[in-house]
Motif scaffolding. Structure first.
Motif: not given
Lengths: 278, 255
Positions: A186-187, A182-183, A278, A165
């Motif tokens: 959130p994950s 942004r990556v 997800s 990612y």
């Protein structure tokens, strides 16, 4: 142990099942014990009135306010600090002596008994910084106490975000900070939330660190500088001083219900937020 | 392909070390505008590392050191003063394993473009459509742009990754074994798109599949143990290679 694999399978299944069952039983037993004794004491009046006569009569409203204020304060301070530290450790530095020291420090901090945090908070915030017994002193102390948990759980959560990612994000022209916000975050959110929920549980039930720093006033706190009593402290005092066992159990029941509710709401919010893709 | 034009990318005397191990050894090659350059070679020959030097993705991992020069569009891309964000937007990269971000199909396509300042939902929708069309995916996803990109099949995901790059309006597309995890039909679709994309972009295609290079590349370079053994028009590389090692590799004698 040679022998019949199917027999082995059965034994293992039975043993593991028993262990799981025992865990759930213990939990249910404790909760049932508290609720059975406490719930009969809980009424709308109990929840909304001020205590009278040291808590022998009346309700526990100020301690509910105090508990929520202290916990909120602790979370609001510790979450940005902890997540920030975790981001630094995982994204902004390579493994080196400093990161190992920070991590080791956090682990040690996590192992310190809460009463020592209480003593430290008393000396630093209450007396040295002259904040007195107050929500502020108590909240700061609690935030120190839960900081390691938040750092370590957030770090684990951020680390478990696939490296791919980050590569994709960078290759699409994201700066490091954009990649993080942004990556990566959130994950990592579910894992971070778990850490925060654990910390809420610890703060809300804490007595030793709080009694030294927030005091045990039974008045409704009116500002950050008010002394305040939490539900856990109230329970402790009522039971310990033999003031009123029924009211002690009533307080405990409300405390357990509050923790349960916060957990349910947090998980609900988290799922709402992350379920989508997800 | 000897021309008087300045090449789009000029690599000279370029070496790369990972701590003390040399991964690339004094590479020298040119990439011409609007060509598909295939790079073949066995695993560990440095193909992927080379690709990652071009968009500086190699910076994400510590311990690499390089020497020599890589010039892209007249400017060096090495050294600390290069704007890597801008560079990476101009050199879109597609990875071996398709990695859609856990967002919607639409959000994936415009992810980079949004950050580079493409404003307005209408503009972004147009951009997404155009990019998806070029990547040959539009007809399959037009009805479900707001669905999670993770629900797409592997081949669709890889074309989504290509569309995501195209939305950045790059000059070069770097592909790192883009079909290694895909079935023959998906592979065919991607090769199809690549041929169409050549009109507007310069493409560097690293592949473990020698036949793929033969099918789509204009020129092919053969890497072995960090060295460039040979580079030339694909037809010549595959029919009359100058170096016996090239011949051994493409005829399947090793690698």
């Amino acid at each position: 142990m040679a022998g019949n694999p199917r027999f082995e399978q059965k034994i293992v299944r039975a043993v593991l099942w028993t262990m799981t069952g025992a865990t759930i039983l213990i939990l249910l037993f404790i909760v049932a014990f508290i609720l059975r004794r406490g719930l009969p004491e809980v009424s709308l009046e109990f929840l909304t009135r001020n205590p009278e006569n040291m808590g022998v009569e009346g309700g526990i409203f100020p301690t509910i306010v105090g508990t929520l204020a202290l916990t909120l304060m602790a979370i609001v301070i510790a979450t940005p600090l902890g997540v920030g530290t975790a981001i630094y450790l995982t994204e902004y530095t390579w493994e080196n002596r400093l990161t190992r020291i920070i991590r080791f420090g956090a682990d040690c901090l996590a192992g310190i008994p809460s009463i020592l945090f209480g003593l430290f908070g008393f000396i630093l915030f209450v007396t040295k910084l002259k904040l007195g017994w107050s929500i502020l002193s108590g909240g700061l102390t609690l935030s120190f106490m839960i900081l390691p948990t938040i750092i370590r759980t957030s770090e684990e959560a951020i680390r478990s975000v696939p490296a791919a990612y980050r590569e994709v994000s960078a290759s699409l022209g994201c700066t490091k900070w954009q990649t993080v916000t942004r990556v990566v975050l959130p994950s990592a959110l579910p894992g971070i939330t778990t850490g925060v929920i654990l910390s809420i549980g610890r703060s809300i039930g804490e007595t030793a660190a709080v009694i030294f720093t927030a005091g045990s006033s039974l008045h409704i706190p009116t500002s950050l500088f008010s002394s305040s009593r939490t539900m856990a402290v109230h329970f402790y005092i009522l039971a310990r001083e033999g003031i009123s066992m029924p009211n002690a159990y009533g307080t405990a029941a409300v405390l357990v219900a509050t923790i349960l509710m916060i957990n349910i709401v947090s998980y609900y919010l988290m799922h709402r937020f992350t379920r989508k893709y997800s | 392909m000897e021309t008087n034009r300045e090449p789009l990318i000029r690599v000279r005397d370029f070496s790369l070390w990972a701590s003390s191990v040399r991964i690339l050894n004094r590479l020298a090659l040119d990439v011409e505008p609007n060509e598909i350059l295939g790079i073949i070679g066995p695993s560990g020959s440095g193909k992927t590392s080379f690709l990652r030097c071009l968009n500086r993705l190699i910076d994400l991992v510590p311990g690499y050191r390089s020497e020599g020069e890589i010039v892209f569009g007249g400017r060096t891309i090495l050294g600390p003063d290069v704007n890597v964000v801008e560079l990476r937007r101009k050199m879109g990269m597609v990875f071996a394993i398709p990695v859609p971000l856990p967002r919607s199909i639409f959000e994936n396509v415009v992810f980079g473009a949004r950050l580079s300042g493409v404003r307005g939902r209408r503009t972004r929708l147009d951009l997404a459509e155009e990019s998806l069309r070029r990547a040959g995916l539009w007809d399959e996803v037009r009805e479900r742009l707001d669905e999670s990109a993770l629900n797409l099949s592997g081949g669709q995901q890889q074309r989504l990754c290509i569309a995501r790059i195209l939305a950045l309006k790059p000059e070069v597309i770097l592909l790192d074994e883009p079909t290694s995890g895909l079935d023959p039909i998906s592979t065919h679709k991607i090769e199809e798109s690549l041929r169409k994309l050549r009109a507007a972009y310069t493409i560097i295609l690293v592949t473990n599949n020698v036949k793929q290079a033969a099918r789509v590349a204009d020129r092919t370079a053969f890497f072995l143990s960090g060295e460039l053994v040979e580079i030339g028009p694909t037809a010549r590389i595959f029919t009359a290679p100058e170096d016996p090692r090239t011949n051994d590799y493409i005829s399947g004698r090793f690698g």
